[in-house]
Design a protein around this motif. Structure first.
Motif, short mmCIF file in Angstrom:
data_model
loop_
_atom_site.label_atom_id
_atom_site.label_comp_id
_atom_site.label_asym_id
_atom_site.label_seq_id
_atom_site.Cartn_x
_atom_site.Cartn_y
_atom_site.Cartn_z
N ALA A 103 0.86 -1.18 0.00
CA ALA A 103 0.00 0.00 0.00
C ALA A 103 0.89 1.23 0.00
O ALA A 103 1.99 1.21 0.56
CB ALA A 103 -0.92 0.01 1.22
N VAL A 104 0.44 2.29 -0.65
CA VAL A 104 1.24 3.51 -0.72
C VAL A 104 0.36 4.71 -0.36
O VAL A 104 -0.82 4.75 -0.71
CB VAL A 104 1.89 3.66 -2.12
CG1 VAL A 104 0.86 3.90 -3.18
CG2 VAL A 104 2.93 4.74 -2.14
N GLU A 105 0.94 5.64 0.39
CA GLU A 105 0.24 6.87 0.78
C GLU A 105 0.54 7.93 -0.27
O GLU A 105 1.70 8.17 -0.61
CB GLU A 105 0.74 7.35 2.14
CG GLU A 105 0.49 6.38 3.28
CD GLU A 105 -0.89 6.51 3.88
OE1 GLU A 105 -1.41 7.63 3.89
OE2 GLU A 105 -1.43 5.49 4.30
N ILE A 106 -0.51 8.57 -0.77
CA ILE A 106 -0.34 9.64 -1.75
C ILE A 106 -0.87 10.94 -1.14
O ILE A 106 -2.05 11.04 -0.83
CB ILE A 106 -1.09 9.32 -3.06
CG1 ILE A 106 -0.51 8.08 -3.70
CG2 ILE A 106 -1.05 10.51 -4.00
CD1 ILE A 106 -1.17 7.68 -4.98
N PRO A 107 0.01 11.91 -0.96
CA PRO A 107 -0.46 13.21 -0.45
C PRO A 107 -1.14 14.00 -1.58
O PRO A 107 -0.71 13.95 -2.72
CB PRO A 107 0.82 13.90 0.02
CG PRO A 107 1.90 13.27 -0.80
CD PRO A 107 1.46 11.88 -1.11
N PHE A 108 -2.21 14.69 -1.22
CA PHE A 108 -2.84 15.56 -2.20
C PHE A 108 -3.32 16.83 -1.52
O PHE A 108 -3.59 16.84 -0.33
CB PHE A 108 -3.99 14.84 -2.94
CG PHE A 108 -5.18 14.47 -2.09
CD1 PHE A 108 -6.29 15.30 -2.03
CD2 PHE A 108 -5.20 13.28 -1.39
CE1 PHE A 108 -7.38 14.95 -1.26
CE2 PHE A 108 -6.29 12.94 -0.62
CZ PHE A 108 -7.39 13.78 -0.56
N GLU A 109 -3.35 17.87 -2.33
CA GLU A 109 -3.76 19.18 -1.84
C GLU A 109 -5.02 19.60 -2.57
O GLU A 109 -5.11 19.48 -3.80
CB GLU A 109 -2.65 20.21 -2.08
CG GLU A 109 -2.99 21.58 -1.58
CD GLU A 109 -1.88 22.58 -1.84
OE1 GLU A 109 -1.99 23.70 -1.33
OE2 GLU A 109 -0.93 22.26 -2.58
N VAL A 110 -5.99 20.06 -1.83
CA VAL A 110 -7.22 20.56 -2.42
C VAL A 110 -7.13 22.08 -2.43
O VAL A 110 -6.88 22.72 -1.41
CB VAL A 110 -8.46 20.11 -1.60
CG1 VAL A 110 -9.72 20.65 -2.21
CG2 VAL A 110 -8.51 18.60 -1.52
N VAL A 111 -7.29 22.66 -3.65
CA VAL A 111 -7.19 24.12 -3.81
C VAL A 111 -8.50 24.64 -4.41
O VAL A 111 -9.24 23.91 -5.05
CB VAL A 111 -6.01 24.50 -4.71
CG1 VAL A 111 -4.69 24.12 -4.06
CG2 VAL A 111 -6.11 23.87 -6.07
N ALA A 112 -8.74 25.92 -4.21
CA ALA A 112 -9.94 26.55 -4.77
C ALA A 112 -9.74 26.82 -6.25
O ALA A 112 -8.67 27.24 -6.68
CB ALA A 112 -10.21 27.85 -4.02
N GLU A 113 -10.78 26.56 -7.03
CA GLU A 113 -10.73 26.84 -8.46
C GLU A 113 -11.07 28.29 -8.72
O GLU A 113 -11.94 28.85 -8.12
CB GLU A 113 -11.73 25.95 -9.22
CG GLU A 113 -11.27 24.57 -9.42
CD GLU A 113 -12.24 23.74 -10.28
OE1 GLU A 113 -13.41 24.12 -10.39
OE2 GLU A 113 -11.79 22.75 -10.82
#
Length: 147
Positions: free
Chosen positions: A137-147
């Motif tokens: 299993a691998v952890e993927i970081p993600f960032e949520v930004v405003a459009e």
């Protein structure tokens, strides 16, 4: 009741695992939907023979999953979402958006193996877990930004 899983069942086990479940869950859901069979003596013998024959193939599948996990360790995703003035997202970010963002980068990952622990309803940094194999299993970081 002991059963043999015929496919991966989230929260219960992986294909070909022998697990103990409550009688009603096994009889009324898992067995009728084809997700499991009763772990009789003959079924266990067939399972052991099949696993012995597939050992080489399973090792290759695990090696492929580890290679893909090594490629995914350096990935950081940015996902745009419509937000209010306070930074709250209209709706939420789910595994479908993560799978689409990975596909844009050239990784064809099934959305069903992507898990996000907490609900993503605000702008910020989060992590998603991609379960490529029962041992990888691998952890993927993600960032949520405003459009």
């Amino acid at each position: 009741m002991k059963i043999i899983l015929k496919e991966d069942v989230s929260g219960l086990g992986y294909k070909d695992d022998v697990v103990e479940v409550k009688d009603g869950y096994g009889r009324n859901y898992l067995i009728p939907t084809g997700k499991a069979v009763i772990a009789s003596a003959s079924a266990l013998k067939v399972l052991a023979e099949n696993q012995r024959q597939r050992a080489h193939k399973l090792a290759k599948i695990k090696a492929d999953a580890e290679a893909l996990a090594a490629q995914l360790t350096d990935v950081k995703l940015t996902i745009g979402a419509k937000t209010s003035a306070t930074g709250t997202i209209f709706g939420s970010v789910n595994n479908i958006q993560i799978a689409e963002a990975l596909e844009k980068l050239g990784f064809n990952i099934d959305r069903k193996i992507i898990e996000i622990k907490e609900a993503v309803k605000e702008v910020g940094n989060y992590t998603a877990t991609v379960k490529l194999h029962k041992e990888v299993a691998v952890e993927i970081p993600f960032e949520v930004v405003a459009e």
